[in-house]
Design an enzyme around this catalytic site. Sequence first.
Site, PDB file in Angstrom:
ATOM      1  N   ASP A 129      19.490 -28.133  -4.673  1.00 30.67           N
ATOM      2  CA  ASP A 129      18.269 -28.802  -5.112  1.00 30.67           C
ATOM      3  C   ASP A 129      17.542 -29.333  -3.892  1.00 30.67           C
ATOM      4  OD1 ASP A 129      16.323 -30.079  -6.766  1.00 30.67           O
ATOM      5  OD2 ASP A 129      17.840 -30.370  -8.313  1.00 30.67           O
ATOM      6  N   ASP A 169      15.216 -25.443  -0.905  1.00 29.19           N
ATOM      7  CA  ASP A 169      13.911 -25.222  -1.515  1.00 29.19           C
ATOM      8  C   ASP A 169      13.900 -23.783  -2.011  1.00 29.19           C
ATOM      9  OD1 ASP A 169      11.288 -24.753  -2.183  1.00 29.19           O
ATOM     10  OD2 ASP A 169      10.436 -25.490  -0.299  1.00 29.19           O
ATOM     11  N   TYR A 218       2.043 -22.640 -15.873  1.00 27.64           N
ATOM     12  CA  TYR A 218       3.453 -22.836 -16.219  1.00 27.64           C
ATOM     13  C   TYR A 218       3.922 -21.761 -17.190  1.00 27.64           C
ATOM     14  CZ  TYR A 218       7.616 -25.098 -18.160  1.00 27.64           C
ATOM     15  OH  TYR A 218       8.903 -25.375 -18.583  1.00 27.64           O
ATOM     16  N   LYS A 276       6.820 -18.850 -16.537  1.00 29.99           N
ATOM     17  CA  LYS A 276       8.022 -18.765 -17.361  1.00 29.99           C
ATOM     18  C   LYS A 276       8.094 -17.446 -18.120  1.00 29.99           C
ATOM     19  CE  LYS A 276      10.058 -22.664 -16.405  1.00 29.99           C
ATOM     20  NZ  LYS A 276      11.406 -22.693 -15.766  1.00 29.99           N
ATOM     21  N   THR A 310      13.916 -34.551 -20.114  1.00 27.31           N
ATOM     22  CA  THR A 310      14.256 -34.389 -18.705  1.00 27.31           C
ATOM     23  C   THR A 310      13.154 -35.014 -17.843  1.00 27.31           C
ATOM     24  OG1 THR A 310      13.058 -32.312 -18.278  1.00 27.31           O
ATOM     25  CG2 THR A 310      15.251 -32.140 -19.308  1.00 27.31           C
TER      26      THR A 310
END
Length: 259
Positions: free
Chosen positions: A60, A73, A166, A170, A201
């Site tokens: 991460d 990254d 987004y 996806k 989250t």
Amino acid sequence: MDYGKPIIVPINSIEVAAITSSNTYDFHDRVALVTGGASGIGAATAALLRAGGATVVVADLVVGDAEHALGCDVTDAAAVDTVVDTVVRTHGGLDILVCAAGTPGTVGLPWEIGDEEWRRISAVNLDGTFHACRAAARHMAQRRRGRIVNVASVAGTRGQASLAAYAASKAGVVNLTQSFGVALASYGVLVNCVTPGVIRTPLLEGVDDDALDAMVSRMPIGRMGEPEEVARLIAFLASDDLTFSTGATFDVSAGRTLT
């Protein structure tokens, strides 16, 4: 018979406890890499894999001093290659890859998205997933075994007027999963993805209450999901119990795709 209006029962602490204490699969002698594993779905998945006996490496941007954690990254292909090589060299192989690194982007109409924002979202969500899958696939194909699970989104299954970048990124993850799934099938490596709906989250930080309520209202179950609920599905897809599915998309959106 008149059943009246449906009753929506919000999740409570007892239900959450039941989610987090569920049985696990046997991951002993398995090495797993979880990108985006420091929080959210990635962290819940890493915890569940560890509970099953796996050696789990978290990659991460910020990992602190956690055990078996590597700063990475995912938009940097060379950095991802280095992480995978390090995992293989340090732990003797790589059996499971979970690509959970992602970013939500900003809310706005499609023609309001700037070039920089479009590239940033795609770089994390789509390029990052590709970098990790490619690096892992090279190793897994040689060993002729492995499991790869990508975290897409229910937004990737249909257009989103306010989250076009987004959603497009996806949708690319879903298609990429299919491509890797077909390409690796004969090598004994199974590749699948999950499409979560609204999950509690850090990605929801910054989303105002009205927008969040609107998203939840379109989910037939009537509540947000918990990261552990997604993690349980990912754990199955990463396990040896999965034997006859690859390139598939598994919905975990509380029925959102049906409304």
